[in-house]
Design an enzyme around this catalytic site. Sequence first.
Site, PDB file in Angstrom:
ATOM      1  N   GLU A  22      76.260  11.660 -70.631  1.00  0.00           N
ATOM      2  CA  GLU A  22      77.055  12.671 -69.935  1.00  0.00           C
ATOM      3  C   GLU A  22      76.893  12.527 -68.427  1.00  0.00           C
ATOM      4  O   GLU A  22      75.799  12.245 -67.935  1.00  0.00           O
ATOM      5  CB  GLU A  22      76.600  14.074 -70.368  1.00  0.00           C
ATOM      6  CG  GLU A  22      77.412  15.218 -69.797  1.00  0.00           C
ATOM      7  CD  GLU A  22      76.975  16.562 -70.379  1.00  0.00           C
ATOM      8  OE1 GLU A  22      77.476  17.591 -69.900  1.00  0.00           O
ATOM      9  OE2 GLU A  22      76.122  16.583 -71.302  1.00  0.00           O
ATOM     10  N   ASP A  80      77.914  15.026 -65.378  1.00  0.00           N
ATOM     11  CA  ASP A  80      78.294  16.429 -65.403  1.00  0.00           C
ATOM     12  C   ASP A  80      78.460  17.014 -64.007  1.00  0.00           C
ATOM     13  O   ASP A  80      77.566  16.906 -63.170  1.00  0.00           O
ATOM     14  CB  ASP A  80      77.207  17.199 -66.160  1.00  0.00           C
ATOM     15  CG  ASP A  80      77.680  18.559 -66.631  1.00  0.00           C
ATOM     16  OD1 ASP A  80      78.892  18.785 -66.666  1.00  0.00           O
ATOM     17  OD2 ASP A  80      76.819  19.382 -66.962  1.00  0.00           O
ATOM     18  N   GLU A  98      79.375  20.842 -62.684  1.00  0.00           N
ATOM     19  CA  GLU A  98      79.617  22.225 -63.060  1.00  0.00           C
ATOM     20  C   GLU A  98      79.632  23.090 -61.799  1.00  0.00           C
ATOM     21  O   GLU A  98      78.701  23.029 -60.994  1.00  0.00           O
ATOM     22  CB  GLU A  98      78.547  22.731 -64.022  1.00  0.00           C
ATOM     23  CG  GLU A  98      78.540  22.022 -65.365  1.00  0.00           C
ATOM     24  CD  GLU A  98      77.515  22.617 -66.325  1.00  0.00           C
ATOM     25  OE1 GLU A  98      77.838  22.794 -67.502  1.00  0.00           O
ATOM     26  OE2 GLU A  98      76.389  22.897 -65.865  1.00  0.00           O
ATOM     27  N   HIS A 117      76.668  22.053 -59.476  1.00  0.00           N
ATOM     28  CA  HIS A 117      75.532  21.565 -60.259  1.00  0.00           C
ATOM     29  C   HIS A 117      75.911  20.215 -60.853  1.00  0.00           C
ATOM     30  O   HIS A 117      76.929  20.101 -61.545  1.00  0.00           O
ATOM     31  CB  HIS A 117      75.217  22.576 -61.363  1.00  0.00           C
ATOM     32  CG  HIS A 117      74.149  22.156 -62.312  1.00  0.00           C
ATOM     33  ND1 HIS A 117      72.822  22.474 -62.133  1.00  0.00           N
ATOM     34  CD2 HIS A 117      74.204  21.439 -63.472  1.00  0.00           C
ATOM     35  CE1 HIS A 117      72.101  21.982 -63.125  1.00  0.00           C
ATOM     36  NE2 HIS A 117      72.917  21.346 -63.947  1.00  0.00           N
ATOM     37  N   THR A 118      75.111  19.183 -60.591  1.00  0.00           N
ATOM     38  CA  THR A 118      75.374  17.850 -61.139  1.00  0.00           C
ATOM     39  C   THR A 118      74.178  17.403 -61.982  1.00  0.00           C
ATOM     40  O   THR A 118      73.034  17.732 -61.687  1.00  0.00           O
ATOM     41  CB  THR A 118      75.620  16.818 -60.016  1.00  0.00           C
ATOM     42  OG1 THR A 118      74.388  16.559 -59.310  1.00  0.00           O
ATOM     43  CG2 THR A 118      76.656  17.327 -59.035  1.00  0.00           C
ATOM     44  N   ASN A 119      74.479  16.650 -63.032  1.00  0.00           N
ATOM     45  CA  ASN A 119      73.416  16.144 -63.903  1.00  0.00           C
ATOM     46  C   ASN A 119      73.907  14.880 -64.593  1.00  0.00           C
ATOM     47  O   ASN A 119      75.124  14.654 -64.716  1.00  0.00           O
ATOM     48  CB  ASN A 119      73.009  17.192 -64.939  1.00  0.00           C
ATOM     49  CG  ASN A 119      71.634  16.937 -65.541  1.00  0.00           C
ATOM     50  OD1 ASN A 119      70.953  15.987 -65.178  1.00  0.00           O
ATOM     51  ND2 ASN A 119      71.232  17.776 -66.472  1.00  0.00           N
ATOM     52  N   GLU A 139      69.015  16.711 -62.373  1.00  0.00           N
ATOM     53  CA  GLU A 139      69.848  17.684 -61.690  1.00  0.00           C
ATOM     54  C   GLU A 139      69.756  17.596 -60.167  1.00  0.00           C
ATOM     55  O   GLU A 139      68.684  17.415 -59.614  1.00  0.00           O
ATOM     56  CB  GLU A 139      69.472  19.113 -62.106  1.00  0.00           C
ATOM     57  CG  GLU A 139      69.644  19.407 -63.580  1.00  0.00           C
ATOM     58  CD  GLU A 139      68.367  19.210 -64.384  1.00  0.00           C
ATOM     59  OE1 GLU A 139      67.474  18.440 -63.904  1.00  0.00           O
ATOM     60  OE2 GLU A 139      68.245  19.791 -65.464  1.00  0.00           O
ATOM     61  N   ASP A 193      74.509  34.156 -68.871  1.00  0.00           N
ATOM     62  CA  ASP A 193      73.092  34.204 -69.222  1.00  0.00           C
ATOM     63  C   ASP A 193      72.255  33.299 -68.322  1.00  0.00           C
ATOM     64  O   ASP A 193      71.027  33.433 -68.286  1.00  0.00           O
ATOM     65  CB  ASP A 193      72.888  33.829 -70.690  1.00  0.00           C
ATOM     66  CG  ASP A 193      73.436  32.452 -71.035  1.00  0.00           C
ATOM     67  OD1 ASP A 193      74.410  32.021 -70.375  1.00  0.00           O
ATOM     68  OD2 ASP A 193      72.904  31.825 -71.967  1.00  0.00           O
ATOM     69  N   GLY A 233      70.414  32.518 -61.834  1.00  0.00           N
ATOM     70  CA  GLY A 233      69.534  32.461 -62.995  1.00  0.00           C
ATOM     71  C   GLY A 233      69.854  33.471 -64.075  1.00  0.00           C
ATOM     72  O   GLY A 233      68.998  33.792 -64.904  1.00  0.00           O
TER      73      GLY A 233
END
Length: 282
Positions: free
Chosen positions: A107, A109, A111, A124-126, A136, A202, A207
Site C-alpha cells: 500500500e 497511502d 490520507e 498522513h502518508t504511509n 508514517e 475514533d 487522536g
Amino acid sequence: MAVSSRTEVCVLAVLVALCIAARTAVVVGGIIEDGLELDWGQGNVSKDGQVISLYLDRDSGGSGLRSRDTYLYARTDLQIKLVPNNSAGTVTTFFFLSEGPWEIHDEIDLEFLGNVSGQPYTLHTNIFANGTGQKEEQFRLWFDPATDFHTYSIVWTPKHILVLVDGTPIREFRNHAKKGVAYPYPSSQRMRLFGSLWNADDWATQGGRVKTDWSAAPFLAQYRNFKATTSSPGGYGYYDDKELDGTAKKKMERVREEYMIYNYCTDTKRFPNGVPPECSMK
C-alpha cells in the site's frame, strides 16, 4: 524521390515514432467512465462534467472510487478538493492498494485528516510492503486544500516512491534492496488506485478527541483530472530513470523543514532499539 514515395516514408516515420512512444509510457486519464469506476457507496457519488463528488453522511458511511486497471509501477495524478469548513472526523484518501491477502498487502497511502473549522488539515502518508507498514510521515499543507482543487501525485518505480503536491516533492522513499537492507519495498504485487471519503472520528482528528459533527453532513470531497502514466512491457516510462535534481531536492527539503509534523525516522520512543535502517540511508 516520387511524391508517393515521400508520403510512404513520412507515414512510416510517424508510425515508428508512435511505436517508440508506446513502448515508453501509456497514459490513461478521464472521468469516472474512463480510468475510474465506483467502488462503494452507490448513493453517495455524483458526476458533473469532469468532476466526481463523493459524499459522507451518518447513514451511508461514505463512498469510494477505484481505478479500472491495476498497476505494477506507475505515476498517478489526481486533483482533489477536500471537505470544507468543519471537516473533523472525516478522512479523504488517495492511495494504491494490492488486492491479495491483507497479511501480505502492499500500500502507498495518502490520507487527508479533517479538522475543526479554521484548523489545518493533516496529510498522513504511509507505505506498506508484504503487510509491514510503520513508515508514517505527516504534513501540514501550505494552502487551504478545501477552497480549490490541488494536484496530488504518487510516483512508484522500482527505484523509489515519490509523493508530490502541486508538482512539489514532499516525500521520497527509496528501494535499498540492492544494498542488502532487509526491509520490504513494494515491488512484486500489482496495485489498484483508490479514492474515498469516510468517517474515522475514533482516531482521525487530534487522536480521536474531536468527533464528527453530523449536523454539518453531508460532507463533500471532489475529484477530477485523473491520470495514470504506466510503463509498457519491455521498458519503463520516463519517470523511472529521473532522479530528483538539485532544485527539486531543495524544494523538498524546505517543505519538510517547514511543514512536516511527524517523521517515523525521528520517533525514538516508538523505536527504542533504533529507528529502521532505511532512515540513515540516502
